[in-house]
Design a protein around this motif. Structure first.
Motif, PDB file in Angstrom:
ATOM      1  N   GLN A  84       0.522  -0.715  -0.282  1.00  0.00           N
ATOM      2  CA  GLN A  84      -0.107   0.313  -0.123  1.00  0.00           C
ATOM      3  C   GLN A  84       0.895   0.703  -0.085  1.00  0.00           C
ATOM      4  O   GLN A  84       0.659   2.447  -1.055  1.00  0.00           O
ATOM      5  CB  GLN A  84      -0.803   0.352   1.587  1.00  0.00           C
ATOM      6  N   SER A  85       2.346   1.555   0.576  1.00  0.00           N
ATOM      7  CA  SER A  85       3.073   2.486   0.852  1.00  0.00           C
ATOM      8  C   SER A  85       3.679   2.550  -0.467  1.00  0.00           C
ATOM      9  O   SER A  85       3.356   3.778  -0.691  1.00  0.00           O
ATOM     10  CB  SER A  85       3.836   2.058   1.314  1.00  0.00           C
ATOM     11  N   LEU A  86       3.963   1.896  -1.449  1.00  0.00           N
ATOM     12  CA  LEU A  86       4.504   1.961  -2.715  1.00  0.00           C
ATOM     13  C   LEU A  86       3.326   1.868  -3.981  1.00  0.00           C
ATOM     14  O   LEU A  86       3.853   3.271  -4.211  1.00  0.00           O
ATOM     15  CB  LEU A  86       4.552   0.407  -3.181  1.00  0.00           C
ATOM     16  N   ALA A  87       2.238   1.870  -3.497  1.00  0.00           N
ATOM     17  CA  ALA A  87       0.997   2.280  -4.415  1.00  0.00           C
ATOM     18  C   ALA A  87       1.169   3.414  -4.025  1.00  0.00           C
ATOM     19  O   ALA A  87       1.018   4.600  -5.037  1.00  0.00           O
ATOM     20  CB  ALA A  87      -0.492   1.422  -3.876  1.00  0.00           C
ATOM     21  N   ASN A  88       1.093   3.934  -3.008  1.00  0.00           N
ATOM     22  CA  ASN A  88       0.947   5.580  -2.653  1.00  0.00           C
ATOM     23  C   ASN A  88       1.751   6.488  -3.185  1.00  0.00           C
ATOM     24  O   ASN A  88       1.469   7.793  -3.709  1.00  0.00           O
ATOM     25  CB  ASN A  88       0.779   5.627  -1.412  1.00  0.00           C
ATOM     26  N   LEU A  89       2.708   5.991  -3.133  1.00  0.00           N
ATOM     27  CA  LEU A  89       4.583   6.779  -3.941  1.00  0.00           C
ATOM     28  C   LEU A  89       3.934   6.837  -5.217  1.00  0.00           C
ATOM     29  O   LEU A  89       4.456   7.642  -5.499  1.00  0.00           O
ATOM     30  CB  LEU A  89       5.576   5.892  -3.211  1.00  0.00           C
ATOM     31  N   ILE A  90       4.117   5.657  -5.674  1.00  0.00           N
ATOM     32  CA  ILE A  90       3.484   5.993  -7.448  1.00  0.00           C
ATOM     33  C   ILE A  90       2.190   6.394  -7.252  1.00  0.00           C
ATOM     34  O   ILE A  90       2.406   7.015  -8.364  1.00  0.00           O
ATOM     35  CB  ILE A  90       3.618   3.877  -8.085  1.00  0.00           C
ATOM     36  N   GLU A  91       1.544   6.950  -6.734  1.00  0.00           N
ATOM     37  CA  GLU A  91       0.599   7.525  -7.298  1.00  0.00           C
ATOM     38  C   GLU A  91       0.921   8.694  -7.731  1.00  0.00           C
ATOM     39  O   GLU A  91       0.479   9.760  -7.940  1.00  0.00           O
ATOM     40  CB  GLU A  91      -1.610   7.313  -6.263  1.00  0.00           C
ATOM     41  N   ASN A  92       1.681   9.134  -5.490  1.00  0.00           N
ATOM     42  CA  ASN A  92       1.997  10.334  -6.128  1.00  0.00           C
ATOM     43  C   ASN A  92       3.022  11.280  -7.087  1.00  0.00           C
ATOM     44  O   ASN A  92       2.522  12.323  -7.351  1.00  0.00           O
ATOM     45  CB  ASN A  92       2.773  10.575  -5.221  1.00  0.00           C
ATOM     46  N   ALA A  93       3.862   9.801  -7.908  1.00  0.00           N
ATOM     47  CA  ALA A  93       5.071  10.095  -8.811  1.00  0.00           C
ATOM     48  C   ALA A  93       4.130  10.764 -10.274  1.00  0.00           C
ATOM     49  O   ALA A  93       3.822  11.191 -11.110  1.00  0.00           O
ATOM     50  CB  ALA A  93       5.675   9.562  -8.772  1.00  0.00           C
TER      51      ALA A  93
ATOM     52  N   ALA B 242       3.870  14.387 -11.096  1.00  0.00           N
ATOM     53  CA  ALA B 242       5.077  14.234 -11.559  1.00  0.00           C
ATOM     54  C   ALA B 242       5.930  14.834 -12.974  1.00  0.00           C
ATOM     55  O   ALA B 242       4.974  14.375 -13.491  1.00  0.00           O
ATOM     56  CB  ALA B 242       6.237  13.243 -11.850  1.00  0.00           C
ATOM     57  N   GLU B 243       4.289  15.726 -13.193  1.00  0.00           N
ATOM     58  CA  GLU B 243       4.237  16.776 -14.354  1.00  0.00           C
ATOM     59  C   GLU B 243       6.098  17.335 -15.280  1.00  0.00           C
ATOM     60  O   GLU B 243       6.562  17.680 -14.556  1.00  0.00           O
ATOM     61  CB  GLU B 243       3.366  17.985 -14.369  1.00  0.00           C
ATOM     62  N   GLY B 244       5.665  16.427 -16.407  1.00  0.00           N
ATOM     63  CA  GLY B 244       7.159  17.068 -17.273  1.00  0.00           C
ATOM     64  C   GLY B 244       7.793  15.689 -16.453  1.00  0.00           C
ATOM     65  O   GLY B 244       8.554  15.894 -17.649  1.00  0.00           O
ATOM     66  N   GLY B 245       7.717  14.577 -15.863  1.00  0.00           N
ATOM     67  CA  GLY B 245       8.285  13.641 -15.897  1.00  0.00           C
ATOM     68  C   GLY B 245       7.958  12.755 -16.905  1.00  0.00           C
ATOM     69  O   GLY B 245       6.587  12.124 -17.175  1.00  0.00           O
TER      70      GLY B 245
END
Length: 430
Positions: A329-338, A342-345
């Protein structure tokens, strides 16, 4: 300090032993001077001869010479060449008549009124031997006291280290959410026992306050979930029954906000339970590479649709005790945040490694990132930075990640990826 005391005792005892011989020589000198004043050189010569015939002559050293230093009476063959007649106490190595070896002798030499030279002395070898015995005994005592002091210091150090370690271990356990831990006390009433009792009283108070707060927040979140769920159901029913496009748009917005609120309540409950330590006993040896690939497989389509490329890097045989669901769940949250911020990435990197026995999991992107001075604010619960306030979200994603890290005795670190953001989870073994 003990060495200083023993050194003082050694010096004092040596001075005392030699001082007794010096006093005896001074007394002999005074007696002979008195006799010389009353009877002259002849009386002095007779007295010296008499003393050598008695037992007093066994250690005594006496010599009377004329003005030119020629012996008149005594048990020295000649006047010592380096001895001035100044009346001061000295210790010299001299040969007595009839002795084959030199002996340590304490002497006082002076010149009489008639020009004669008078030497009074005493063999002090026994006194020096006694002083050496004192010195050896005190040296042995010093070594024994040093060994005992070191032994006591080591023992006290271990006792203190053990007591401090108990306090530190309890503090570390409380820091990761084990609020029921207490410092061991033995009821002795010493300083550490009183300190442990005070810390335990503080922990009792903290535990009570946190429990009350958790019960209140859990109860509030739980109680709110039911009406929010009913609200979503009512909105869905209303949407199915109405044909008014304006009303449908409004109901759709209400439905979206209600779902967001329910997600926030669910996440808040999960954070609260995680911070309380629930799930800490459910850590199991997990293949970290498989875990990362499973998360990547779930979010792969969404990542591709968002225009990003996902790369996963982890050793094949990396095994670490984890709560698999919470870490996922933590990794899912971090991927969703990215994906959201992360516009432009164009890439998201997911990696894991083992360093010094700790598991390091990193989620990195090459977007705009977060300014270093805002890292602390980003980790706060419900904390949202100004550029993100116009986007969907609750501000709880990183809070959950941090709670999961603490459940694993670890930390979360934000860093610049140059460009972009690196979120590093450092997880430690129980």
């Amino acid at each position: 300090m003990t060495g200083g005391v023993l050194l003082f005792v050694q010096q004092a005892s040596q001075r005392t032993v030699v001082a007794a011989d010096q006093q005896a020589v001074e007394d002999a000198r005074d007696d002979l001077l008195a006799l010389y004043r009353s009877g002259g050189k002849a009386a002095l010569r007779t007295e010296i001869a008499r003393r050598f015939r008695s037992i007093e002559g066994e250690r005594a050293v006496l010599l009377l010479t004329d003005a030119q230093g020629r012996p008149i009476s005594g048990n020295l063959g000649a006047w010592p060449a380096s001895l001035p007649a100044d009346g001061h106490w000295r210790i010299m190595s001299l040969y007595r008549i009839g002795r084959e070896e030199p002996e340590p002798i304490g002497v006082i030499a002076l010149r009489l009124k008639g020009g004669e030279l008078l030497l009074t002395g005493m063999v002090i070898s026994n006194s020096l031997q006694l002083a050496r015995i004192y010195e050896e005994a005190l040296s042995v005592a010093f070594v024994i006291s040093l060994v005992l002091a070191l032994g006591i210091a080591i023992m006290l150090g271990r006792i203190l280290a053990r007591q401090v370690s108990d306090i530190a271990r309890t503090a570390n356990e409380v820091a990761v959410g084990a609020l029921d831990r207490r410092v061991p006390t033995d009821g002795s009433g010493d300083a550490f026992d009183r300190l442990g009792t005070s810390i335990n009283a503080m922990l009792e108070r903290i535990d009570a306050l946190v429990t009350q707060l958790r019960m209140m927040t859990d109860g509030l979140a739980h109680d709110l979930k039911s009406p929010v769920t009913r609200l979503i159901s009512v909105v869905e029913q209303a949407s199915a029954q109405t044909r008014d496009d304006t009303a449908l748009d409004a109901l759709e917005k209400v439905h979206h906000e209600a779902q967001t609120l329910r997600s926030m309540l669910t996440t808040a409950l999960l954070i609260s339970r995680t911070e309380a330590g629930f799930g800490g006993d459910q850590r199991r040896d997990t293949n970290v590479g498989d875990l990362l690939r499973d998360v990547g497989e779930v979010y792969g389509p969404l990542i591709e649709d968002s225009g990003f490329a996902l790369s996963i890097s982890a050793p094949e045989s990396l095994i670490f005790p984890l709560h698999r669901e919470l870490v996922s769940q933590s990794l899912a949250n971090l991927i969703e945040n990215a994906l959201y911020y992360a516009e432009g990435g164009d890439s998201i990197d997911l990696s894991a490694a083992l360093e010094d026995g700790h598991l390091l999991i990193c989620v990195a992107d090459n977007g705009p990132g977060i300014a270093e001075e805002s890292h602390h604010a980003a980790l706060k619960r419900f904390g949202r930075l100004d550029p993100a306030r116009g986007k969907p979200g609750s501000g709880l994603g990183l809070s959950l990640v941090e709670a999961v890290a603490r459940l694993h005795h670890g930390t979360v670190t934000l860093a610049d990826n140059g460009p972009g953001l690196r979120v590093l989870l450092i997880l430690r073994r129980p």
